[in-house]
Enzyme design. Structure first.
Site, PDB file in Angstrom:
ATOM      1  N   HIS A 121       0.862  -1.178   0.000  1.00  0.00           N
ATOM      2  CA  HIS A 121       0.000   0.000   0.000  1.00  0.00           C
ATOM      3  C   HIS A 121       0.899   1.229   0.000  1.00  0.00           C
ATOM      4  O   HIS A 121       2.021   1.200   0.486  1.00  0.00           O
ATOM      5  CB  HIS A 121      -0.862  -0.039   1.282  1.00  0.00           C
ATOM      6  CG  HIS A 121      -1.936   0.993   1.354  1.00  0.00           C
ATOM      7  ND1 HIS A 121      -1.689   2.302   1.700  1.00  0.00           N
ATOM      8  CD2 HIS A 121      -3.278   0.908   1.179  1.00  0.00           C
ATOM      9  CE1 HIS A 121      -2.819   2.981   1.722  1.00  0.00           C
ATOM     10  NE2 HIS A 121      -3.803   2.160   1.402  1.00  0.00           N
ATOM     11  N   ASP A 198       2.993  -4.527   8.082  1.00  0.00           N
ATOM     12  CA  ASP A 198       1.720  -3.824   7.959  1.00  0.00           C
ATOM     13  C   ASP A 198       0.616  -4.868   8.071  1.00  0.00           C
ATOM     14  O   ASP A 198       0.383  -5.646   7.151  1.00  0.00           O
ATOM     15  CB  ASP A 198       1.674  -3.102   6.609  1.00  0.00           C
ATOM     16  CG  ASP A 198       0.333  -2.448   6.317  1.00  0.00           C
ATOM     17  OD1 ASP A 198      -0.630  -2.669   7.069  1.00  0.00           O
ATOM     18  OD2 ASP A 198       0.246  -1.724   5.303  1.00  0.00           O
ATOM     19  N   GLN A 201      -4.558  -5.285   6.659  1.00  0.00           N
ATOM     20  CA  GLN A 201      -5.462  -6.160   5.923  1.00  0.00           C
ATOM     21  C   GLN A 201      -5.522  -7.568   6.500  1.00  0.00           C
ATOM     22  O   GLN A 201      -6.479  -8.299   6.271  1.00  0.00           O
ATOM     23  CB  GLN A 201      -5.045  -6.221   4.452  1.00  0.00           C
ATOM     24  CG  GLN A 201      -5.245  -4.927   3.702  1.00  0.00           C
ATOM     25  CD  GLN A 201      -6.703  -4.514   3.599  1.00  0.00           C
ATOM     26  OE1 GLN A 201      -7.595  -5.354   3.516  1.00  0.00           O
ATOM     27  NE2 GLN A 201      -6.950  -3.219   3.635  1.00  0.00           N
ATOM     28  N   LYS A 224     -10.698  -1.616  10.304  1.00  0.00           N
ATOM     29  CA  LYS A 224     -10.712  -2.862   9.529  1.00  0.00           C
ATOM     30  C   LYS A 224     -11.244  -4.024  10.373  1.00  0.00           C
ATOM     31  O   LYS A 224     -11.473  -5.113   9.863  1.00  0.00           O
ATOM     32  CB  LYS A 224      -9.295  -3.229   9.063  1.00  0.00           C
ATOM     33  CG  LYS A 224      -8.512  -2.114   8.411  1.00  0.00           C
ATOM     34  CD  LYS A 224      -8.925  -1.847   7.004  1.00  0.00           C
ATOM     35  CE  LYS A 224      -7.942  -0.875   6.339  1.00  0.00           C
ATOM     36  NZ  LYS A 224      -8.331  -0.503   4.978  1.00  0.00           N
ATOM     37  N   CYS A 362      -4.736   2.350  -3.731  1.00  0.00           N
ATOM     38  CA  CYS A 362      -3.504   2.851  -3.083  1.00  0.00           C
ATOM     39  C   CYS A 362      -2.379   1.830  -3.200  1.00  0.00           C
ATOM     40  O   CYS A 362      -1.575   1.658  -2.284  1.00  0.00           O
ATOM     41  CB  CYS A 362      -3.751   3.205  -1.617  1.00  0.00           C
ATOM     42  SG  CYS A 362      -4.797   4.648  -1.397  1.00  0.00           S
TER      43      CYS A 362
END
Length: 404
Positions: A121, A198, A201, A224, A362
């Site tokens: 991202h 990260d 997600q 999320k 993104c």
């Protein structure tokens, strides 16, 4: 049995209509919906004990402080961090990444190397580019293949005594690929490099065990995970957090201030300047309670079944191409219809009450790799149903016939 009908009753927004059609919400990779239990936690905070935290001796302040710090403990336990003070409350994943990137400015020099993956991202690309510009370090990229999987041989061969930092997403937001972060972390540590993952997600689908993974940093966003926007968490190993300088200056992050010198507070407060999103943090804790009440394993199994069902049926549509068919992926399907712009498909789906995301998500380097302007991304959550997947397939077929 996974009782999706009962679960859907917890989400007020799922009962509304869009353009005269029952809402089918398939933009969960952008933000999940919020159950009544989390909404109630927000209402309860503002109705009963709204006060600033850590500073007051009065009852409301103490109650708010206790609730906020209990949320920190819930996050620690959910991700199996070793200590609550290794959890830094942030405004979201992007905040956490920038905090680390800024902190590492003093640790890099000309000639050092920083690795990212080809499927990041923008939030996990731009801060590292800025870091390299400040320090003279070189940014290197772990390539990917057409299936949307990272080519680790290139990474393995490229590691050296110049490698300082490695940054990779646990799950690709654009493709749904689950990256082999265990191996990436191990290889990076063998080379003496620190690793930030990260987890934005991944967190809705995978309950990461941070002590088992041995990541140095891991970032997530509450929105999320059925929580509110504007709040998230950064996990950092105590040893690293002690070394990094504060990201921002202000109240709460200090121990003592004079005009001659300031000494900083201990962890986690060193990184939490100013009044935080108190209600958001408390609601984040409530969201994790909700998810754990259902069971992350049960959620993952249901979503995997839904992904397989939707993928199989979408593939029956002539001219439909799916991008990202890794062996391991979460419930994201990025696709295009031959000769049709994804925006046009998304617009028709919206008219039929179906919310999807269109564009580069993104993750423009991913789209450049495939030579496309973007995709239609349908991302499923545990409150979606097979019937909604059927509506998606029928709507995409209608769009194909209208736009071909």
């Amino acid at each position: 049995m996974f009782d999706v009908a009962r679960i859907r009753n917890d989400f007020p927004i799922l009962s509304r209509q869009v353009n005269g059609e029952p809402l089918v919400y398939l933009d969960n990779a952008a933000t999940s919906q919020t159950p009544r239990q989390v909404i109630d936690a927000i209402t309860d905070y503002y109705s009963r004990y709204n006060a600033n935290i850590h500073r007051g001796v009065h009852t409301l302040s103490q109650e708010a402080t206790d609730a906020y710090e209990q949320a920190r403990i819930k996050i620690q336990k959910h991700f199996n961090a070793a200590h609550p003070h290794e959890i830094i409350m942030t405004s979201g994943t992007t905040h956490g990444i920038n905090l680390v990137a800024q902190g590492f400015t003093g640790f890099l020099q000309q000639g050092d190397e920083v690795w990212v993956s080809a499927m990041e991202h923008h939030s996990n690309i731009v801060p590292w580019q800025m870091l390299c510009e400040r320090t003279g370090a070189r940014l290197r990229v772990i390539p990917m293949n057409k299936n949307g999987e990272l080519e680790l041989d290139t990474f393995r061969e490229g590691l050296s005594d110049k490698t300082r930092l490695v940054f990779v997403n646990h799950v690709s937001n654009a493709l749904g690929t689950v990256n082999p972060i265990e191996e990436i972390i191990s290889l990076a540590h063998d080379a003496g490099a620190a690793v930030l993952v990260d987890g934005a997600q991944a967190a809705p689908h995978i309950r990461a065990d941070l002590q088992a993974l041995d990541a140095d940093f891991y970032t997530v966003s509450a929105h999320k995970l059925c929580g509110p926007t504007g709040v998230g968490a950064l996990y950092g190993k105590e040893s690293w957090l002690e070394k990094l300088p504060p990201y921002q200056g202000g109240g709460e992050m200090i121990e003592e201030v004079t005009f001659e010198k300031t000494t900083y507070a201990g962890l986690p407060h060193k990184f939490e300047a100013g009044t935080p999103n108190i209600c958001g943090g408390i609601a984040f804790g409530a969201a994790l309670d909700y998810l754990n009440g259902i069971g992350m394993k049960a959620i993952a199994e249901y979503e995997a079944e839904l992904l397989a069902y939707a993928t199989k049926n979408l593939k029956t549509i002539p001219g439909l191409k799916i991008y990202g068919e890794a062996a391991r992926k979460t419930s994201v399907i990025s696709f295009n219809l031959e000769g049709i712009h994804p925006y046009d498909v998304g617009t028709i789906l919206d008219k039929l009450g179906i919310a999807v995301r269109t564009g580069h998500h993104c993750a423009q380097p991913v789209m450049d790799f495939y030579g496309i302007p973007g995709t239609v991304r349908a991302s499923f959550s545990f409150y979606n149903t097979r019937e909604e997947a059927d509506r998606l397939v029928a709507a995409v077929e209608k769009a194909r016939q209208m736009l071909a």
